[in-house]
Scaffold this motif. Structure first.
Motif, PDB file in Angstrom:
ATOM      1  N   ILE A 125      35.858  67.912   9.851  1.00  0.00           N
ATOM      2  CA  ILE A 125      34.747  68.994   9.558  1.00  0.00           C
ATOM      3  C   ILE A 125      33.888  68.937  10.641  1.00  0.00           C
ATOM      4  CG2 ILE A 125      33.347  69.897   7.770  1.00  0.00           C
ATOM      5  CD1 ILE A 125      33.825  67.527   6.055  1.00  0.00           C
ATOM      6  N   GLU A 126      34.586  69.190  11.901  1.00  0.00           N
ATOM      7  CA  GLU A 126      34.127  69.693  13.309  1.00  0.00           C
ATOM      8  C   GLU A 126      33.636  70.941  13.675  1.00  0.00           C
ATOM      9  OE1 GLU A 126      34.439  67.698  17.739  1.00  0.00           O
ATOM     10  OE2 GLU A 126      36.246  67.751  16.340  1.00  0.00           O
ATOM     11  N   LYS A 127      32.587  71.251  13.719  1.00  0.00           N
ATOM     12  CA  LYS A 127      32.384  72.806  14.093  1.00  0.00           C
ATOM     13  C   LYS A 127      32.859  72.927  15.617  1.00  0.00           C
ATOM     14  CE  LYS A 127      29.124  76.718  13.886  1.00  0.00           C
ATOM     15  NZ  LYS A 127      27.688  76.975  13.464  1.00  0.00           N
ATOM     16  N   VAL A 128      33.673  74.052  15.815  1.00  0.00           N
ATOM     17  CA  VAL A 128      34.208  74.284  17.304  1.00  0.00           C
ATOM     18  C   VAL A 128      33.305  75.257  17.967  1.00  0.00           C
ATOM     19  CG1 VAL A 128      36.117  74.798  18.653  1.00  0.00           C
ATOM     20  CG2 VAL A 128      36.756  73.628  16.510  1.00  0.00           C
ATOM     21  N   ALA A 129      33.095  76.126  17.290  1.00  0.00           N
ATOM     22  CA  ALA A 129      32.251  77.427  17.850  1.00  0.00           C
ATOM     23  C   ALA A 129      31.978  78.599  16.930  1.00  0.00           C
ATOM     24  CB  ALA A 129      33.004  78.186  18.959  1.00  0.00           C
ATOM     25  N   TRP A 160      33.970  78.476  12.682  1.00  0.00           N
ATOM     26  CA  TRP A 160      35.144  77.919  13.083  1.00  0.00           C
ATOM     27  C   TRP A 160      35.087  76.282  13.262  1.00  0.00           C
ATOM     28  CZ3 TRP A 160      39.654  80.980  14.103  1.00  0.00           C
ATOM     29  CH2 TRP A 160      39.551  82.288  14.254  1.00  0.00           C
ATOM     30  N   ILE A 161      35.699  75.862  12.033  1.00  0.00           N
ATOM     31  CA  ILE A 161      35.809  74.554  11.639  1.00  0.00           C
ATOM     32  C   ILE A 161      37.006  73.815  11.709  1.00  0.00           C
ATOM     33  CG2 ILE A 161      34.970  72.888   9.627  1.00  0.00           C
ATOM     34  CD1 ILE A 161      32.663  74.472  11.032  1.00  0.00           C
ATOM     35  N   ASP A 162      37.181  72.586  12.271  1.00  0.00           N
ATOM     36  CA  ASP A 162      38.325  71.878  12.572  1.00  0.00           C
ATOM     37  C   ASP A 162      38.291  70.508  11.524  1.00  0.00           C
ATOM     38  OD1 ASP A 162      40.407  70.347  13.279  1.00  0.00           O
ATOM     39  OD2 ASP A 162      39.680  69.570  15.447  1.00  0.00           O
ATOM     40  N   ASP A 163      39.142  70.723  10.480  1.00  0.00           N
ATOM     41  CA  ASP A 163      39.077  69.428   9.612  1.00  0.00           C
ATOM     42  C   ASP A 163      40.782  69.231   9.770  1.00  0.00           C
ATOM     43  OD1 ASP A 163      38.347  67.547   7.884  1.00  0.00           O
ATOM     44  OD2 ASP A 163      38.310  68.935   6.093  1.00  0.00           O
ATOM     45  N   SER A 164      41.207  69.019  10.844  1.00  0.00           N
ATOM     46  CA  SER A 164      42.687  68.698  10.658  1.00  0.00           C
ATOM     47  C   SER A 164      43.025  67.444  10.205  1.00  0.00           C
ATOM     48  CB  SER A 164      43.307  68.428  12.424  1.00  0.00           C
ATOM     49  OG  SER A 164      44.549  68.371  12.500  1.00  0.00           O
ATOM     50  N   GLU A 215      43.212  69.584  18.373  1.00  0.00           N
ATOM     51  CA  GLU A 215      43.067  69.907  19.642  1.00  0.00           C
ATOM     52  C   GLU A 215      43.581  71.317  20.200  1.00  0.00           C
ATOM     53  OE1 GLU A 215      44.617  66.859  22.022  1.00  0.00           O
ATOM     54  OE2 GLU A 215      43.098  65.302  21.178  1.00  0.00           O
ATOM     55  N   ALA A 216      44.946  71.495  19.467  1.00  0.00           N
ATOM     56  CA  ALA A 216      45.462  72.953  19.519  1.00  0.00           C
ATOM     57  C   ALA A 216      44.592  74.010  18.839  1.00  0.00           C
ATOM     58  CB  ALA A 216      46.992  73.000  19.019  1.00  0.00           C
ATOM     59  N   PHE A 217      43.996  73.722  17.865  1.00  0.00           N
ATOM     60  CA  PHE A 217      43.101  74.680  17.107  1.00  0.00           C
ATOM     61  C   PHE A 217      42.002  74.967  18.056  1.00  0.00           C
ATOM     62  CE2 PHE A 217      39.860  75.311  14.341  1.00  0.00           C
ATOM     63  CZ  PHE A 217      39.751  76.498  13.413  1.00  0.00           C
ATOM     64  N   ALA A 218      41.379  73.798  18.434  1.00  0.00           N
ATOM     65  CA  ALA A 218      39.801  73.940  19.230  1.00  0.00           C
ATOM     66  C   ALA A 218      40.325  74.866  20.385  1.00  0.00           C
ATOM     67  CB  ALA A 218      39.382  72.684  19.556  1.00  0.00           C
ATOM     68  N   ASP A 219      41.471  74.415  21.085  1.00  0.00           N
ATOM     69  CA  ASP A 219      41.646  75.300  22.332  1.00  0.00           C
ATOM     70  C   ASP A 219      42.026  76.643  22.149  1.00  0.00           C
ATOM     71  OD1 ASP A 219      41.466  72.643  23.900  1.00  0.00           O
ATOM     72  OD2 ASP A 219      43.816  72.523  23.772  1.00  0.00           O
ATOM     73  N   ALA A 220      42.567  77.148  20.993  1.00  0.00           N
ATOM     74  CA  ALA A 220      42.666  78.416  20.664  1.00  0.00           C
ATOM     75  C   ALA A 220      41.246  79.079  20.426  1.00  0.00           C
ATOM     76  CB  ALA A 220      43.759  78.485  19.653  1.00  0.00           C
ATOM     77  N   VAL A 221      40.519  78.407  19.536  1.00  0.00           N
ATOM     78  CA  VAL A 221      39.265  79.162  19.397  1.00  0.00           C
ATOM     79  C   VAL A 221      38.368  79.295  20.627  1.00  0.00           C
ATOM     80  CG1 VAL A 221      36.978  78.726  18.062  1.00  0.00           C
ATOM     81  CG2 VAL A 221      39.347  77.989  17.000  1.00  0.00           C
ATOM     82  N   ARG A 222      38.458  78.300  21.465  1.00  0.00           N
ATOM     83  CA  ARG A 222      37.659  78.491  22.531  1.00  0.00           C
ATOM     84  C   ARG A 222      38.184  79.557  23.414  1.00  0.00           C
ATOM     85  NH1 ARG A 222      36.769  72.564  22.039  1.00  0.00           N
ATOM     86  NH2 ARG A 222      38.686  72.109  22.697  1.00  0.00           N
ATOM     87  N   ALA A 223      39.596  79.505  23.507  1.00  0.00           N
ATOM     88  CA  ALA A 223      40.005  80.834  24.260  1.00  0.00           C
ATOM     89  C   ALA A 223      39.666  82.198  23.716  1.00  0.00           C
ATOM     90  CB  ALA A 223      41.692  80.778  24.218  1.00  0.00           C
TER      91      ALA A 223
END
Length: 472
Positions: free
Chosen positions: A327-331, A338-342, A458-466
């Protein structure tokens, strides 16, 4: 529990890796004659074997099925299934089989630190780390051990001394730990998982329930999950051990719960019929999602069972920082969170994650591991703005959506390559509106596309940051 005389004892260690190698080294150091058997015979295994052989430990690679002659004890890595030929041969020969947890328990000294044990289908690591943070805030020497942090064997056989240990235990480990007797323990929740390993849901639940056996102070259970309370009722505990519930609602006597934005204790107070002790505010929990508040209450219950003051619960929860991909907020991008709960690798975890937000664009899919998705979709349908599906078993989720949420737009990405995550993020951005949450909670394992859930996150977070950089 008495420690055997290890000098000359012939011990077979099943499996190289994070538990097998420390077990082999510790047993060899105690004077045992150790043979390590391992199914694999790859380059990594050969490197590990060479290290052990240099210390005088025998290693057999590519031969994990045969019981070495003269074996008096087998110590196994937790993931090895009970029906392996090695274990069947040991049982036929009357040879005991211990896991790494059982070995650690037996090696404790007379003044060993008590164990506060945590198991459950989901939330174990977060709860153990919260518990360790609370114990540290109370000034206690502690460590998060078991499946995380410090090796249990290192904790009990090393030079470091501890006041109390926060111990994460899987169902595999509990299966192979018949002698474990914790100070206090919790089963956070129960949902179908690892059924292929245990053989049935009943066997899986029974393995989890072993964590309560012989508890001396408290058996902590989830009021919202009756199966965990049933395990407490079935457990054989020490005289005076108490059943302590945790709930997201108003707690009754002998429970911890939530009242008007506060975490409160009606279990470890002088007059639990009429009194409650404030422990912390809901906002002290990071993040304050419902299932994470439940984790915090479970951790607080174990800490209070050990005698930790209320202020340390608050300070420990404030100091706690969750691991990545939980449940990590990326941005925030264009007013969309955009929330990462991989880490939500099964339906039970995904359900808890989906219950934390509304409305949601859901990114899901991967390896289903035999799971079904009808109940998850039915419970979450009203929260869904849209869904983006990826991965090998995405059709199972798509079919559940067609049955229970036919009005929800679904983008089905017919891809299992790692680049699919970038495409999924772009599709989710098209579906999302300001105020929405895009949530990666796959409800599936990651190995069809990624090495592990960390790489997927990490792939999700990278795509969100891009995406954020493009729209900045």
């Amino acid at each position: 529990m008495s420690t055997p005389d290890w000098q000359g004892k012939r011990v077979t260690v099943a499996g190289l890796g994070v538990s097998g190698i420390p077990a082999a080294k510790v047993l060899h150091g105690l004077g045992a004659v150790v043979t390590v058997v391992n199914d694999g015979d790859d380059e990594r295994s050969r490197t590990q074997a060479a290290e052990l052989e240099a210390q005088g430990i025998t290693v057999r690679l590519g031969d994990g099925a045969t019981l070495p002659e003269g074996t008096e004890l087998v110590v196994t890595a937790p993931g090895w299934q009970p029906d392996k030929p090695l274990f069947l041969a040991a049982a036929a020969a009357g040879v005991e089989i211990w896991g790494d947890v059982e070995l650690a328990w037996r090696l404790r000294g007379p003044d060993a630190a008590p164990w506060l044990a945590v198991t459950g289908t989901n939330g174990k690591t977060t709860t153990v780390r919260m518990l360790a943070s609370i114990l540290e805030a109370a000034g206690l020497r502690t460590a998060a051990v078991g499946n995380i942090g410090v090796s249990l064997l290192d904790a009990v056989a090393g030079d470091e001394t501890y006041d109390v240990l926060a111990v994460e235990l899987s169902s595999y480990q509990l299966h192979w730990a018949p002698s474990l007797r914790a100070h206090s323990a919790v089963v956070l929740n129960l949902a179908p998982d690892h059924i292929d390993w245990h053989g049935s849901m009943e066997a899986y639940a029974a393995a989890k329930g072993r964590v309560y056996e012989g508890n001396t102070v408290a058996c902590v259970y989830n009021v919202a999950d009756k199966a965990t309370e049933d395990l407490v009722r079935e457990a054989d505990v020490e005289e005076g051990c108490r059943a302590i519930g945790f709930t997201l609602g108003t707690p009754g006597p002998s429970q911890l719960g939530v009242v008007e934005g506060l975490l409160v204790d009606r279990a470890f107070v002088d007059n639990r019929q009429q009194q409650a002790q404030e422990l912390a505010e809901v906002t002290d929990v990071n993040p304050p999602a419902p299932h994470n508040i439940a984790n915090a209450l479970a951790a607080a219950a174990l800490a209070r069972a050990y005698g930790v003051p209320a202020a340390a619960v608050r300070d420990g929860l404030r100091a706690f920082r969750p691991d990545p991909h939980r449940i990590e907020k990326v941005a925030d991008v264009d007013s969309v969170a955009w929330i990462d709960d991989s880490k939500a690798t099964n339906t039970h975890a995904a359900e808890a994650s989906l219950a934390s937000y509304d409305p949601i664009v859901w990114i899901a899919g991967g390896l289903a591991k035999g799971a079904t998705f009808d109940e998850l979709v039915e419970k979450s349908a009203k929260r869904l703005r849209g869904v983006v599906l990826v991965g090998a078993d995405r059709a199972l989720i798509r079919e559940a959506l067609a049955r229970h949420a036919p009005e929800v737009p679904v983008v089905d990405l017919d891809r299992t390559d790692t680049g699919a995550m970038s495409a999924a993020v772009r599709e989710a951005a098209q579906l999302a509106r300001p105020g929405d949450t895009v949530l990666l909670a796959p409800a599936c394992a990651s190995m069809d596309m990624f090495a592990n859930y960390n790489k997927r996150g990490e792939a999700f977070a990278d795509a969100v940051r891009a995406l954020a950089a493009e729209r900045a």
